[in-house]
Design a protein around this motif. Structure first.
Motif, PDB file in Angstrom:
ATOM      1  N   LEU A  56      -2.208   9.207  15.145  1.00  0.00           N
ATOM      2  CA  LEU A  56      -1.235   9.213  15.913  1.00  0.00           C
ATOM      3  C   LEU A  56      -0.301  10.368  15.202  1.00  0.00           C
ATOM      4  CD1 LEU A  56      -0.360   5.817  16.935  1.00  0.00           C
ATOM      5  CD2 LEU A  56      -1.556   7.521  18.039  1.00  0.00           C
TER       6      LEU A  56
ATOM      7  N   GLY B 252       0.743   7.252  12.467  1.00  0.00           N
ATOM      8  CA  GLY B 252       0.840   6.123  12.952  1.00  0.00           C
ATOM      9  C   GLY B 252       0.979   4.841  11.970  1.00  0.00           C
TER      10      GLY B 252
ATOM     11  N   ARG C  21      -2.561   1.084  16.932  1.00  0.00           N
ATOM     12  CA  ARG C  21      -2.784   2.632  17.019  1.00  0.00           C
ATOM     13  C   ARG C  21      -4.043   2.719  18.122  1.00  0.00           C
ATOM     14  NH1 ARG C  21      -2.485   2.336  11.216  1.00  0.00           N
ATOM     15  NH2 ARG C  21      -4.446   2.293  11.211  1.00  0.00           N
TER      16      ARG C  21
ATOM     17  N   VAL D 186       6.553   6.163  15.232  1.00  0.00           N
ATOM     18  CA  VAL D 186       5.308   5.564  14.676  1.00  0.00           C
ATOM     19  C   VAL D 186       4.870   6.032  13.122  1.00  0.00           C
ATOM     20  CG1 VAL D 186       4.385   5.271  16.914  1.00  0.00           C
ATOM     21  CG2 VAL D 186       3.694   7.538  15.488  1.00  0.00           C
TER      22      VAL D 186
END
Length: 615
Positions: free
Chosen positions: A435, A484, A492, A480
């Motif tokens: 992410l 992430g 995630r 995040v």
């Protein structure tokens, strides 16, 4: 190196660079003329008619003014050229990276691109901003001084001319001494930096397993730092003799000029005022050479940076079709596909199936795979680790091109589909999700940047991301973290699935998306995947029994070929590899870890393991 920089920047910047070089050369030449004018000025001041100095002083003032103008314009042009180079090279790197095969990317290569875009571009930018002016001054100014020295005394000028080849030979020798050590030092710095990042990122794992400051990871870090220090020592030990040698050669050249001038003066063929003036000029001759020698290390550093950027820009891209074709359906076909990971593309090793040694050796991964995945169906791909399952998904998305055979979508070879169109047809949910630094909503919107807020929330609801946002303090605006990091693995994965749902691609490739998840997250991710699969052509790599049995067909991949194909019932009835796989999975489903002091259940497969020794 100037020619390589011209090639790196492209034809659109050549006019600007030529003007820059023109101003810098003009400034260096005018500086040489100003030095030479000291000879008639000193000769007039020390001679019988001091008043005759004024025309020379006026000439010196004019040359100095011209030098100041050219120097100022050159400085501004250097700064602008450096900034322009930075923009152009960053753009070229970005364009190249965006066009490289997806299979090219690995953690090592990502780190290398980061180094190119930061340190290396700054080093190359420094050539125009800081190095080019003193370098040109170091060569043009002495050349002008020697050329004009012939107007006053050809013998002393000839002596200066003869020293130039000697200085050039010594300079090349000094450069060769330090070049190899510089390369080794660069490699040691990169290695040490990678070990530092690795050590920091792995702290949780290292401490849980007792591999703290005295563990093997710390020793690897310490070894890398020791190698960096030793490489630095070697760099100094090799470079210093060359620098000293060149400095001695420069002083020796100056000494030759003093000896020749003194001999001429003692012989009566050169008057004392002219000798003094020419010796002052000789000092001006050697000073820029010394400064240029000091910059030699920085020039070599920039030259290596240019070489690394050129190497990236020379990486071959997958060819685009001259006349792209458009698939009419989402049926996927593998027709006698043979594939090996090319060693040139996986050095450093990319994260592909099989050991790095096998991959670097060009081990064949697929050896004639033929299969058909009908549109709108779900196909499960099973097989032992290293069988080539992930490779199959990557070939559909054209991370690489096959060695022979063909991968088709809707009857069209993926090599005949434009890359943008192919990417619009396919969504991939990887086992390991990345992410971006940003909010939950930002990461979902990556799937379709022009999506409405309602579309984003609908995709999030199907992937059960809403419940994640609801329990976080900033809701949808929760950041995040890098990669992430503030979310769990299952969270995630749900964000990744929401991203794929929002993209709404007709083909979905799932690479063990539910592996290593806890039961709660596995259920949530499984439900999200059910929403993602609806109405799409799906290829799923999975070892979960429920996922496999729900597939419309199952392909068993073993030793690079499709060993079996059929439905769950058909393959169980055949009693082959899949039946053995099913039996092992059913047995593993009942595994338990027995508590200490309790006799294991005789039906359990996993008994208590011995305690690991303290490191």
């Amino acid at each position: 190196m100037i020619r390589r920089l011209f090639a790196l920047l492209g034809p659109e910047h050549r006019g600007e660079l030529r003007r820059l070089l023109g101003w810098l050369v003009a400034a260096a030449a005018l500086q040489g003329v100003a030095f030479v004018l000291l000879v008639p000025i000193l000769r007039a001041l020390l001679g019988d008619d001091p008043d005759s100095v004024w025309p020379w002083v006026i000439a010196l003032a004019g040359v100095t003014l011209g030098y100041g103008v050219a120097h100022q314009i050159g400085l501004l042009a250097s700064a602008n050229a450096g900034a322009g180079l930075s923009r152009t090279v960053h753009h070229r790197i970005g364009t190249k990276v965006a066009a490289l095969p997806l299979g090219w990317f690995s953690a090592d290569r990502t780190a290398a691109v980061n180094q190119l875009a930061t340190r290396d571009v700054m080093d190359v930018m420094g050539v125009f901003a800081h190095l080019l002016r003193p370098l040109l001054t170091g060569f043009v100014t002495p050349a002008v001084v020697v050329a004009l020295m012939y107007a006053f005394d050809w013998r002393l000028a000839l002596a200066a001319t003869l020293t130039i080849p000697v200085l050039a030979v010594v300079y090349r020798w000094a450069s060769r001494l330090s070049r190899a050590a510089d390369v080794a030092s660069d490699e040691a710095q990169v290695s040490a930096g990678a070990r530092i990042l690795e050590f920091a990122r792995a702290q949780r794992v290292l401490r849980v397993f007792g591999r703290g400051p005295a563990g093997s990871a710390a020793r690897m870090l310490d070894d890398a730092l020791v190698r960096q220090r030793e490489a630095g020592y070697r760099q100094l030990s090799r470079a210093v003799p060359g620098l000293i040698g060149f400095a001695v050669a420069v002083q020796a050249a100056f000494t030759v000029l003093i000896v020749v001038g003194t001999d001429l003066a003692l012989g009566g063929s050169l008057d004392a005022p002219t000798l003094l003036a020419l010796l002052v000029l000789a000092a001006r001759f050697v000073e820029p050479l010394t400064e240029a020698a000091v910059l030699g290390t920085e020039v070599q550093k920039a030259d290596r940076a240019v070489a690394r950027i050129e190497h990236l820009l020379a990486v071959p891209q997958l060819p685009e079709p001259a006349a792209p074709r458009h698939p009419t359906s989402t049926t996927i076909e593998f027709d006698s596909v043979v594939f090996s990971y090319p060693p040139a593309l996986v050095h450093p090793p990319a994260p592909v199936e099989g050991s790095p040694a096998d991959v670097e050796a060009g081990r064949r991964v697929l050896s004639g795979v033929s299969a058909r995945l009908p549109a709108g169906t779900t196909t499960a791909l099973v097989g032992p680790s290293g069988a080539g399952k992930t490779t199959v998904t990557r070939l559909i998305a054209r991370f690489f091109d096959v060695d022979s055979g063909a991968v088709r979508i809707g009857g069209v070879d993926v090599r005949q589909i434009a890359t943008d169109e192919l990417m619009s047809l396919v969504s991939v949910v990887f086992q390991h999700v990345y992410l971006f630094e940003g909010t939950i909503e930002d990461n979902i919107r990556v799937g379709r940047p022009d999506a409405t807020d309602a579309d984003v929330r609908a995709a999030a609801r199907l992937a059960r991301v809403e419940e994640i946002a609801d329990r976080l303090p900033d809701g949808w605006n929760t950041r995040v973290g890098e990669g992430g990091s503030t979310l769990s693995g299952g969270e995630r994965q749900r964000v990744s699935i929401a991203r794929a749902i929002l993209k709404n691609a007709p083909i979905v490739l799932l690479d063990e998306a539910t592996s290593a998840l806890d039961p709660e997250n596995e259920q949530a991710v499984t439900e999200a995947l059910s929403a993602l699969r609806a109405g799409r052509t799906v290829l799923v790599i999975a070892h979960r029994l429920g996922t496999v049995t729900q597939a419309d067909q199952i392909l068993v991949l073993d030793q690079g070929v499709i060993a079996e194909a059929g439905t769950h019932a058909q393959l169980i009835g055949a009693g082959g590899r899949y039946a053995a796989f099913w039996k092992r999975r059913r047995a593993a489903a009942g595994w338990r870890i027995a508590p200490v002091g309790v006799t294991p259940d005789p039906t359990a497969t996993l008994a208590r393991l011995p305690r690991a020794s303290t490191p």
